[in-house]
Write a protein that holds these residues in place. Sequence first.
Motif, PDB file in Angstrom:
ATOM      1  N   LEU A  83       0.856  -1.198   0.000  1.00  0.00           N
ATOM      2  CA  LEU A  83       0.000   0.000   0.000  1.00  0.00           C
ATOM      3  C   LEU A  83       0.881   1.232   0.000  1.00  0.00           C
ATOM      4  O   LEU A  83       1.822   1.325   0.794  1.00  0.00           O
ATOM      5  CB  LEU A  83      -0.866   0.017   1.271  1.00  0.00           C
ATOM      6  CG  LEU A  83      -1.885  -1.113   1.414  1.00  0.00           C
ATOM      7  CD1 LEU A  83      -2.415  -1.173   2.846  1.00  0.00           C
ATOM      8  CD2 LEU A  83      -3.029  -0.904   0.431  1.00  0.00           C
ATOM      9  N   ASP A  84       0.584   2.172  -0.886  1.00  0.00           N
ATOM     10  CA  ASP A  84       1.311   3.442  -0.888  1.00  0.00           C
ATOM     11  C   ASP A  84       0.318   4.549  -0.555  1.00  0.00           C
ATOM     12  O   ASP A  84      -0.685   4.717  -1.256  1.00  0.00           O
ATOM     13  CB  ASP A  84       1.927   3.707  -2.268  1.00  0.00           C
ATOM     14  CG  ASP A  84       2.537   5.107  -2.342  1.00  0.00           C
ATOM     15  OD1 ASP A  84       3.451   5.378  -1.544  1.00  0.00           O
ATOM     16  OD2 ASP A  84       2.088   5.916  -3.161  1.00  0.00           O
ATOM     17  N   GLY A  93      -3.097  10.159  -3.685  1.00  0.00           N
ATOM     18  CA  GLY A  93      -3.846   8.926  -3.769  1.00  0.00           C
ATOM     19  C   GLY A  93      -3.227   7.784  -3.000  1.00  0.00           C
ATOM     20  O   GLY A  93      -2.038   7.812  -2.674  1.00  0.00           O
ATOM     21  N   LYS A  98      -2.430   3.822  -3.379  1.00  0.00           N
ATOM     22  CA  LYS A  98      -2.317   2.782  -4.395  1.00  0.00           C
ATOM     23  C   LYS A  98      -2.097   1.442  -3.700  1.00  0.00           C
ATOM     24  O   LYS A  98      -1.389   1.387  -2.690  1.00  0.00           O
ATOM     25  CB  LYS A  98      -1.121   3.016  -5.330  1.00  0.00           C
ATOM     26  CG  LYS A  98      -1.297   4.149  -6.331  1.00  0.00           C
ATOM     27  CD  LYS A  98      -1.170   5.477  -5.682  1.00  0.00           C
ATOM     28  CE  LYS A  98      -0.212   6.429  -6.239  1.00  0.00           C
ATOM     29  NZ  LYS A  98      -0.025   7.616  -5.390  1.00  0.00           N
ATOM     30  N   VAL A 144      -1.051  -2.711  -4.485  1.00  0.00           N
ATOM     31  CA  VAL A 144      -0.646  -3.756  -5.435  1.00  0.00           C
ATOM     32  C   VAL A 144      -0.607  -5.090  -4.701  1.00  0.00           C
ATOM     33  O   VAL A 144      -0.320  -5.142  -3.504  1.00  0.00           O
ATOM     34  CB  VAL A 144       0.753  -3.504  -6.071  1.00  0.00           C
ATOM     35  CG1 VAL A 144       0.741  -2.291  -6.977  1.00  0.00           C
ATOM     36  CG2 VAL A 144       1.843  -3.385  -5.020  1.00  0.00           C
ATOM     37  N   ARG A 159      -4.139  -4.633  -8.856  1.00  0.00           N
ATOM     38  CA  ARG A 159      -3.915  -3.252  -8.415  1.00  0.00           C
ATOM     39  C   ARG A 159      -5.225  -2.613  -7.989  1.00  0.00           C
ATOM     40  O   ARG A 159      -6.303  -2.996  -8.450  1.00  0.00           O
ATOM     41  CB  ARG A 159      -3.381  -2.387  -9.571  1.00  0.00           C
ATOM     42  CG  ARG A 159      -1.998  -2.742 -10.046  1.00  0.00           C
ATOM     43  CD  ARG A 159      -1.648  -1.885 -11.261  1.00  0.00           C
ATOM     44  NE  ARG A 159      -0.423  -2.345 -11.887  1.00  0.00           N
ATOM     45  CZ  ARG A 159       0.784  -1.876 -11.579  1.00  0.00           C
ATOM     46  NH1 ARG A 159       0.912  -0.938 -10.678  1.00  0.00           N
ATOM     47  NH2 ARG A 159       1.861  -2.337 -12.187  1.00  0.00           N
ATOM     48  N   ALA A 179      -6.694   1.602  -6.615  1.00  0.00           N
ATOM     49  CA  ALA A 179      -6.294   3.007  -6.392  1.00  0.00           C
ATOM     50  C   ALA A 179      -7.474   3.800  -5.852  1.00  0.00           C
ATOM     51  O   ALA A 179      -8.639   3.473  -6.121  1.00  0.00           O
ATOM     52  CB  ALA A 179      -5.811   3.632  -7.696  1.00  0.00           C
ATOM     53  N   TYR A 180      -7.166   4.834  -5.105  1.00  0.00           N
ATOM     54  CA  TYR A 180      -8.197   5.707  -4.528  1.00  0.00           C
ATOM     55  C   TYR A 180      -7.617   7.121  -4.496  1.00  0.00           C
ATOM     56  O   TYR A 180      -6.561   7.341  -3.904  1.00  0.00           O
ATOM     57  CB  TYR A 180      -8.507   5.219  -3.108  1.00  0.00           C
ATOM     58  CG  TYR A 180      -9.546   6.021  -2.366  1.00  0.00           C
ATOM     59  CD1 TYR A 180     -10.888   5.650  -2.396  1.00  0.00           C
ATOM     60  CD2 TYR A 180      -9.189   7.130  -1.602  1.00  0.00           C
ATOM     61  CE1 TYR A 180     -11.850   6.370  -1.686  1.00  0.00           C
ATOM     62  CE2 TYR A 180     -10.142   7.852  -0.881  1.00  0.00           C
ATOM     63  CZ  TYR A 180     -11.464   7.464  -0.941  1.00  0.00           C
ATOM     64  OH  TYR A 180     -12.411   8.177  -0.234  1.00  0.00           O
ATOM     65  N   ALA A 203      -8.702   0.951  -1.924  1.00  0.00           N
ATOM     66  CA  ALA A 203      -7.680   0.470  -2.865  1.00  0.00           C
ATOM     67  C   ALA A 203      -7.330  -0.988  -2.594  1.00  0.00           C
ATOM     68  O   ALA A 203      -7.158  -1.787  -3.524  1.00  0.00           O
ATOM     69  CB  ALA A 203      -6.434   1.352  -2.757  1.00  0.00           C
ATOM     70  N   GLN A 228     -10.163  -3.287  -3.827  1.00  0.00           N
ATOM     71  CA  GLN A 228     -10.132  -3.416  -5.309  1.00  0.00           C
ATOM     72  C   GLN A 228      -9.063  -4.424  -5.727  1.00  0.00           C
ATOM     73  O   GLN A 228      -9.293  -5.287  -6.557  1.00  0.00           O
ATOM     74  CB  GLN A 228      -9.780  -2.087  -5.959  1.00  0.00           C
ATOM     75  CG  GLN A 228     -10.837  -1.025  -5.981  1.00  0.00           C
ATOM     76  CD  GLN A 228     -10.185   0.312  -6.364  1.00  0.00           C
ATOM     77  OE1 GLN A 228      -9.398   0.395  -7.282  1.00  0.00           O
ATOM     78  NE2 GLN A 228     -10.530   1.354  -5.635  1.00  0.00           N
ATOM     79  N   ALA A 229      -7.877  -4.272  -5.150  1.00  0.00           N
ATOM     80  CA  ALA A 229      -6.771  -5.144  -5.556  1.00  0.00           C
ATOM     81  C   ALA A 229      -7.043  -6.589  -5.140  1.00  0.00           C
ATOM     82  O   ALA A 229      -6.790  -7.526  -5.915  1.00  0.00           O
ATOM     83  CB  ALA A 229      -5.467  -4.645  -4.937  1.00  0.00           C
ATOM     84  N   ASP A 246       7.934   6.616   1.676  1.00  0.00           N
ATOM     85  CA  ASP A 246       7.757   6.202   0.277  1.00  0.00           C
ATOM     86  C   ASP A 246       9.068   6.221  -0.506  1.00  0.00           C
ATOM     87  O   ASP A 246       9.258   5.419  -1.425  1.00  0.00           O
ATOM     88  CB  ASP A 246       6.667   7.029  -0.422  1.00  0.00           C
ATOM     89  CG  ASP A 246       6.829   8.533  -0.258  1.00  0.00           C
ATOM     90  OD1 ASP A 246       7.862   8.990   0.269  1.00  0.00           O
ATOM     91  OD2 ASP A 246       5.907   9.257  -0.670  1.00  0.00           O
TER      92      ASP A 246
END
Length: 395
Positions: free
Chosen positions: A7-8, A13, A15, A17, A29, A31-32, A59, A62-63, A233
């Motif tokens: 999670l980033d 946003g 993200k 993966v 993947r 995203a938000y 996010a 979704q992934a 990050d």
Amino acid sequence: MALYLGLDVGTQGVKAVVYDAPSRRIVARGAYPLSLLPTVIPGRAEQHPQSWIDGVRSAARQALAGVDATRVKAVGVSGQQHGQASSVGRGQGQQAPLQNGCDTESAREAEELSAKLGTTLVASFTATKLLWLLRHEPEVYAATRHVLLPGSYVNYWLTGRMAMEAGDASGTGIFDVAARTWDDAAAAAVDTRLPGLLPPLLGPEEAVGTLRPEAAAELGLGPDVLVSPGSGDNAMSALGSGVTRDGQLVVSLGTSGTLFGVSGAPIVDATGAIAPFCDATGAWLPLVCTLNCTRAAEEAREAFGLSQEEATRLAADEEAGCRGVNFIPYLAGERTPNWPNSSGTILGLRPGLLRGGLLYRAALEGATFSLRAGLERMQARRLLYFFVALCWHQG
Ligand SMILES: Nc1ncnc2c1ncn2[C@@H]1O[C@H](COP(=O)(O)OP(=O)(O)O)[C@@H](O)[C@H]1O
Ligand SMILES: O=P(O)(O)OC[C@H](O)CO
């Protein structure tokens, strides 16, 4: 076969993966989008921490919808650096808006702390934001029970445990980067109560813990899923891009632009242009950061109502150099160079040039030249860099 959720939590946003370890591929993947809170106050850049959690939920779901979530063994969070996530003592989800790393309202506090500590702290560093909070919103500061960063705040939501690691903590300005411990004297220079508000530190291979049952249920994961210490990050980008040797550099384009490389020794730059960060593995990460990178281009794009695809296509049709139009991208003030009260400027406009594609390209060129100045600074430091590395290794 193990899967891992990454999670980033960025400014624009969250993200997610899903990484398949055996095949070394990203297999899903999510995203938000996030944004800074609207404001007319110069230098202010704030976000609500609840939006990070909403983003993580959305996010990640979704992934995970695209994979067998029972195979997920661990989660790792990469967090936007410098922003402060204090006031946690007032209860999850009830915090006031918190200062983002791009917030430059604490420029005066940065000058004061730099003089007091004999170092160069720019307004991005968390310590300057805490001193600003203490002065300008004393009731919020007084209610603060713990100080976290965006990434460690998300780890707290995931596990229920407050902790931080060296890569992210290096962006606070109250961290001894060489010793990889809190610098209690520097923290006390902000406020005598501050050393007691800082969380315990974890080593690079210590998990924060396992998922809280509520967080596990919300994400659709098992409660025995481990949460790694993660990092800032930038340090996570270095890991992800496989940069492990002195001399290799990474450029990362986000709201901020960053340029960094791994070093076997801490790097000290008296001008403050190169931030002496730790990486996520036990080494160091000399880093140059500009506050205005894709943010300036995004503002130009949105002002002309262009989609990302349209802006990219139109900008590609424009000539390099933008017909003499220069977009100085310091919309949020700037830290490299340390001009926190600067603002954005567009120069060289002539009839017919007020076009979305051209201004989008000019903003990207301006942000690129900002980073190039940082690269030159990094290159100019290389001789000293190797000297320090040698001393460190021999010392
Ligand atoms: N190489 C690039 N060229 C143009 N725009 C970019 C590029 N990389 C990112 N962006 C734009 O910047 C936005 C923010 O990037 P992102 O990495 O999500 O930032 P953050 O981590 O700060 O949230 C993206 O949504 C995209 O619109
Ligand atoms: O929000 P981002 O992704 O620009 O992150 C900010 C960086 O951590 C600053 O070093």
